[in-house]
Design an enzyme around this catalytic site. Structure first.
Site, mmCIF file in Angstrom:
data_model
loop_
_atom_site.group_PDB
_atom_site.id
_atom_site.type_symbol
_atom_site.label_atom_id
_atom_site.label_comp_id
_atom_site.label_asym_id
_atom_site.label_seq_id
_atom_site.Cartn_x
_atom_site.Cartn_y
_atom_site.Cartn_z
ATOM 1 N N GLU A 1 0.755 -1.182 0.111
ATOM 2 C CA GLU A 1 -0.010 -0.200 -0.039
ATOM 3 C C GLU A 1 0.905 1.305 0.145
ATOM 4 O O GLU A 1 1.170 1.826 -1.007
ATOM 5 C CB GLU A 1 -0.898 -0.013 0.968
ATOM 6 C CG GLU A 1 -2.155 0.823 0.973
ATOM 7 C CD GLU A 1 -3.444 0.563 2.054
ATOM 8 O OE1 GLU A 1 -4.066 1.551 2.217
ATOM 9 O OE2 GLU A 1 -3.084 -0.548 2.722
ATOM 10 N N GLU B 1 -2.241 0.613 13.561
ATOM 11 C CA GLU B 1 -3.456 0.727 12.798
ATOM 12 C C GLU B 1 -4.642 0.596 13.548
ATOM 13 O O GLU B 1 -5.551 1.176 13.486
ATOM 14 C CB GLU B 1 -3.114 0.081 11.385
ATOM 15 C CG GLU B 1 -4.367 0.418 10.426
ATOM 16 C CD GLU B 1 -4.153 -0.392 9.293
ATOM 17 O OE1 GLU B 1 -4.797 0.007 8.313
ATOM 18 O OE2 GLU B 1 -3.450 -1.146 9.234
ATOM 19 N N HIS C 1 1.396 3.034 11.970
ATOM 20 C CA HIS C 1 0.491 3.619 11.108
ATOM 21 C C HIS C 1 0.151 4.845 11.914
ATOM 22 O O HIS C 1 -0.413 4.710 13.005
ATOM 23 C CB HIS C 1 -0.839 2.667 11.031
ATOM 24 C CG HIS C 1 -1.842 3.077 10.016
ATOM 25 N ND1 HIS C 1 -1.995 2.355 8.916
ATOM 26 C CD2 HIS C 1 -2.873 4.104 9.743
ATOM 27 C CE1 HIS C 1 -2.949 2.897 8.083
ATOM 28 N NE2 HIS C 1 -3.436 4.096 8.667
#
Length: 888
Positions: free
Chosen positions: A466, A737, A758
């Protein structure tokens, strides 16, 4: 006693290669005295370092401005160096000496100045599907030693330049990731010390990077183009005024290099037996090399480097060598980091070793890579033999704490491995420490989350397939990031790409640069980055130009929302991520329980409110009035749609309460009931949050603003799930995250979306600086020209301290409790002022350095405001002590 220091142009010290035709200069004042304020300044500009002749002078300008002073004169020329210096007078009419000379140098300002051609390895050598990376080279001769030598470079893909056998520059992942079809950055290098009379050679390594390589999770490649290419131009200037230009062109040669594969997600494969030693030196035999091919690409999209470069920032040594229960050999770096490994080995030629990078060990203590999804994060090295050899990658980076070693044999020595930390080289500006070690680790984790995800663009995660510039994550974290580091150049560049990739109707893609497709755009709280980020930069750095630059983009976003649906005052159509990863989500859903129409309309109101403020700052009176009226109508519609006549929210979630309070959408009875509802929801959850990406950044802020700092501390200091400190107790070294990325038993929340680096939830750093330490902006005086210090002791903390390096200098706030006394120390930089609020204080009890408050130099005023004492301070260092007043 007074000195001018830290001269900067466009935030940078002595930049080379600018293309800003009206650059802005900034400086700071240094003084040991209190209450120092600039009265006037004088700026001189010369093309000579000794200022023997002046190109321009401002003369004495009566102004206290020392940031972003725009130079409308003189007219600047390409490749020219300009020296400048500053003298300042204070309010006592005392003046400084001239500052030390600083400079900036212009780059190539016009496309027609590029004589170079785009070159690529011929398709007969490496076709578009080839994974092997090319090398290109050229030999040239110069008569005499140049007085000045500059290299201007960019690439389609990534490049690394060499000149006469040495690397050029210290930047990595160049030219960086931009909206390549609209903007491509050029780096400028001073190579004067690397070039000599006679024969010289220049060479380059080329890689796929973001331009040609694999991006996102669908295994797509060639999103911008299918051939890496180089554009380079060297300008040599001699003492007699003669010039010589060396360019890329069809006379260059190319060969397949030793990098057999290089992908951002997957790593790099390097065969040292294929090295072409000395290929960037004169005399190298390239008779077997192929002629390059010229490729076509517009030069009108070229812009000078805007962001600070990605550099090697620090080195980390592994803390231990593990043998897992499954028998795997694993290095533990002790820190979840982003970059790569440098290693040394000695092995026979043809020996293959591999390094597999990953973030966490699984429940049994073995290698765990499921959360990487398709990203391989593997470096493969094939030894050439003949003695010790060292290697580190060039065109990839990994997110990892652990490294599995394959093929290294039994005798692995920790000293043969070093972790190289890479990120955009942003100036560190903030620090926060306190008496709670867990909070200190949380602050550490926030900082490292920013390091790992600010690699040229603000990425969501640095390890899986990503690593994209998600707009929502960026706007949620930008205020915190501006405390930790100077992010102005970083976000200035990224916001230009946002504007470039913005759709014609004003919609904003989910990720910037946009690689997800034309239909992946315009979620509330994500697209609002177009408005929130420029306003935040203006507030933190006093940068009015960022608002001017982004105004069409900001306006485009707001007008896009206004056109949605049948009611221009509500946003109740389209796809929205909602309160992403909220803990009150339904099973098998990533979005929390808060109604997406509610979130969308709330952020619509907030963006319109910021548009009104922006228009006012820019003197756009009609726009300001129009957006003021629009905001009022949106608030009215919001109240009609989502608030009952008795003042109760129709959406009963923590996030719903937080947004209504944060964005000023409720007043009077409705506001009181909303605060009460939020407190009740928190009580029902035993004072644990259920918020996701949308609500979490504001949760503690609104509690504190509503007078419930004690509850904010209660949330902050929780150590069980879900909480910020739960991650810390599980050994986190970056922000996760998911609140339960790793469960109590060591199992994982998910393998599909479970990054352990994250930064979104790291937005709690905003609360640490603004409320715990108390360093806060004054919206009417952006850039900390005037600011507020309002520390709020609480929880079990006995002390907290924060520092922030602003455009004016260092702000410091520190408080300590002892028995029933409180000591608060603050620093206000020269040419700035502050409002200090002393909590639980009585005016008569306050002492400054054991003296009476009224006699203290620099204290402009003092007054009692309820249970606080408000002080107006000039610049200087202060220390206040007093007996804490009992709270009613």
């Amino acid at each position: 006693m007074l000195k001018v220091q830290k001269l900067r142009v466009e935030y940078k010290e002595n930049p080379v290669g600018l293309d800003v035709c009206h650059p802005r200069i900034s400086w700071q004042l240094q003084s040991v005295e209190r209450n120092v304020m600039q009265q006037s300044y004088d700026i001189q500009i010369s093309t000579e370092p000794d200022f023997s002749t002046l190109l321009w002078t401002s003369g004495r300008v009566y102004s206290d401005q020392c940031t972003h002073v725009e130079l409308m004169e003189p007219e600047l020329r390409s490749r020219k160096r300009y020296y400048y210096r500053v003298k300042v007078w204070d309010r006592e009419n005392r003046h400084t000496d001239w500052s030390e000379a600083a400079f900036w140098e212009m780059g190539l300002l016009k496309a027609e100045e590029w004589k170079a051609g785009w070159i690529s390895a011929p398709l007969s050598l490496l076709d578009v599907e080839a994974e092997q990376c090319p090398l290109v080279r050229h030999t040239f001769h110069i008569d005499g030693t140049p007085l000045q030598a500059r290299m201007y470079v960019t690439a389609l893909g990534l490049y690394e330049m060499e000149l006469n056998g040495s690397r050029v520059g210290d930047g990595y992942m160049t030219p960086g990731w931009t909206s390549y079809n609209h903007r491509l950055q050029v780096q400028t290098y001073d190579i004067t010390g690397q070039i000599a009379a006679g024969d010289n050679a220049v060479g380059a390594w080329l890689g796929n990077g973001w331009y040609k390589g694999n991006l996102a999770w669908d295994n797509r490649k060639h999103l911008y183009g299918d051939r890496p290419a180089l554009l380079m131009q060297i300008h040599l200037t001699f003492a007699d005024g003669d010039e010589q230009i060396i360019t890329t062109g069809e006379h260059w040669t190319a060969a397949a290099g030793p990098i057999l594969m290089s992908e951002l997600y997957h790593g790099e494969t390097y065969d040292a037996r294929l090295e072409r030693s000395g290929f960037s030196r004169a005399g190298y035999d390239d008779s077997s090399w192929s002629r390059v091919e010229l490729v076509t690409h517009p030069k009108e999209v070229l812009v000078a480097q805007e962001n600070v470069p990605v550099r090697k920032i620090e080195e980390i040594q592994p803390v231990q060598l593990l043998k897992t229960p499954a028998g795997e050999t694993v290095l533990d770096m002790g820190q979840n980091m982003v970059g790569w490994m440098n290693f040394t080995l000695e092995a026979p030629g043809g020996t293959q070793v591999q390094l597999l990078h990953f973030e966490v060990l699984d429940q049994e203590g073995n290698v765990y890579t499921d959360n990487l999804r398709r990203a391989k994060q593997t470096v493969t090295y094939i030894a050439k033999g003949g003695g010790p050899e060292s290697y580190e990658p060039r065109f990839t980076f990994q997110g990892f704490r652990y490294v599995q070693l394959l093929g290294f044999g039994a005798n692995v020595a920790l000293q043969d491995f070093t972790g190289i930390v890479l990120h955009s080289d942003m100036e560190p500006t903030g620090s926060f420490t306190c008496s709670n070690p867990l909070l200190n680790q949380l602050q550490h984790n926030i900082r490292w989350g920013q390091k790992g995800n600010f690699v040229d663009v603000p990425t969501d995660c640095p390890q899986r397939d990503e690593r994209l510039g998600w707009t929502g994550d960026a706007q949620m974290f930008i205020r915190t990031s501006a405390y930790l580091m100077n992010v102005a150049p970083f976000f200035t560049k990224w916001l230009k790409d946002l504007a470039a990739d913005q759709l014609d109707h004003g919609g904003v893609p989910f990720v910037i640069p946009n690689v997800l497709g034309e239909n992946e755009h315009s979620s509330a709280a994500w697209g609002d980055a177009a408005v929130i980020c420029p306003w935040t930069l203006y507030q933190c750095y006093g940068d009015k130009r960022i608002l001017e630059q982004q105004y069409p983009s900001m306006q485009g976003w707001v007008e896009y929302i206004r056109q949605q649906g049948s009611d221009e005052f509500l946003w109740n159509t389209g796809f929205h991520f909602g309160d992403w990863l909220g803990l009150d989500a339904k099973p098998d859903s990533y979005s929390g329980a808060t109604d997406t129409d509610y979130i969308a309309t709330a952020f619509y109101a907030y963006s319109v409110q910021l548009m009104q403020k922006t228009a006012h700052v820019l003197g756009k009176t009609e726009d300001a009035q129009r957006y003021s009226e629009l905001y009022s109508r949106i608030v009215t519609a919001f109240n009609r749609e989502f608030i009952t006549p008795s003042g109760r929210l129709s959406v009963s979630t923590q996030t719903a309460c937080v947004l209504a309070l944060m964005f000023g959408l409720v007043e009077g009875t409705a506001k009181e009931r909303t605060v009460g509802k939020l407190l009740k929801l928190l009580e029902e959850s035993n004072y644990h949050l259920t918020t996701g990406f949308v609500g979490t950044p504001y949760l503690n802020l609104v509690l504190s603003e509503a007078g419930h700092t004690d509850v904010a501390y209660q949330l902050l200091l929780q150590t069980d799930y879900p909480s910020w400190l739960y991650q810390v107790t599980k050994g986190a070294t970056t922000i996760w995250e998911h609140w339960d990325g790793m469960k109590e038993d060591g199992s994982f929340w998910s393998k599909d979306m479970n990054s352990f680096n994250h930064y979104a939830y790291g937005a709690i750093g905003d609360f640490l600086y603004r409320h715990v330490a108390g360093i806060e902006l004054d919206e009417d005086f952006p850039g900390y020209k005037k600011f507020v210090i309002q520390p709020q002791p609480g929880g079990d903390l006995t002390w907290a301290a924060a520092e922030l390096e602003t455009m004016y200098g260092r702000i410091r706030s520190e408080w300590r409790t002892a028995a029933d006394r409180l000591e608060i120390s603050v620093s206000v930089p020269p040419n700035a002022t502050a409002e200090l609020y002393l909590p639980n204080a009585g005016l008569a009890q306050v002492r400054e350095r054991d003296g009476l408050l009224g006699l203290a130099t620099g204290v402009h005023s003092a007054e009692q405001l309820g249970d606080k004492v408000k002080l107006e301070l000039g610049s200087g260092d202060y220390s206040f002590t007093y007996a804490v007043e009992p709270q009613l």
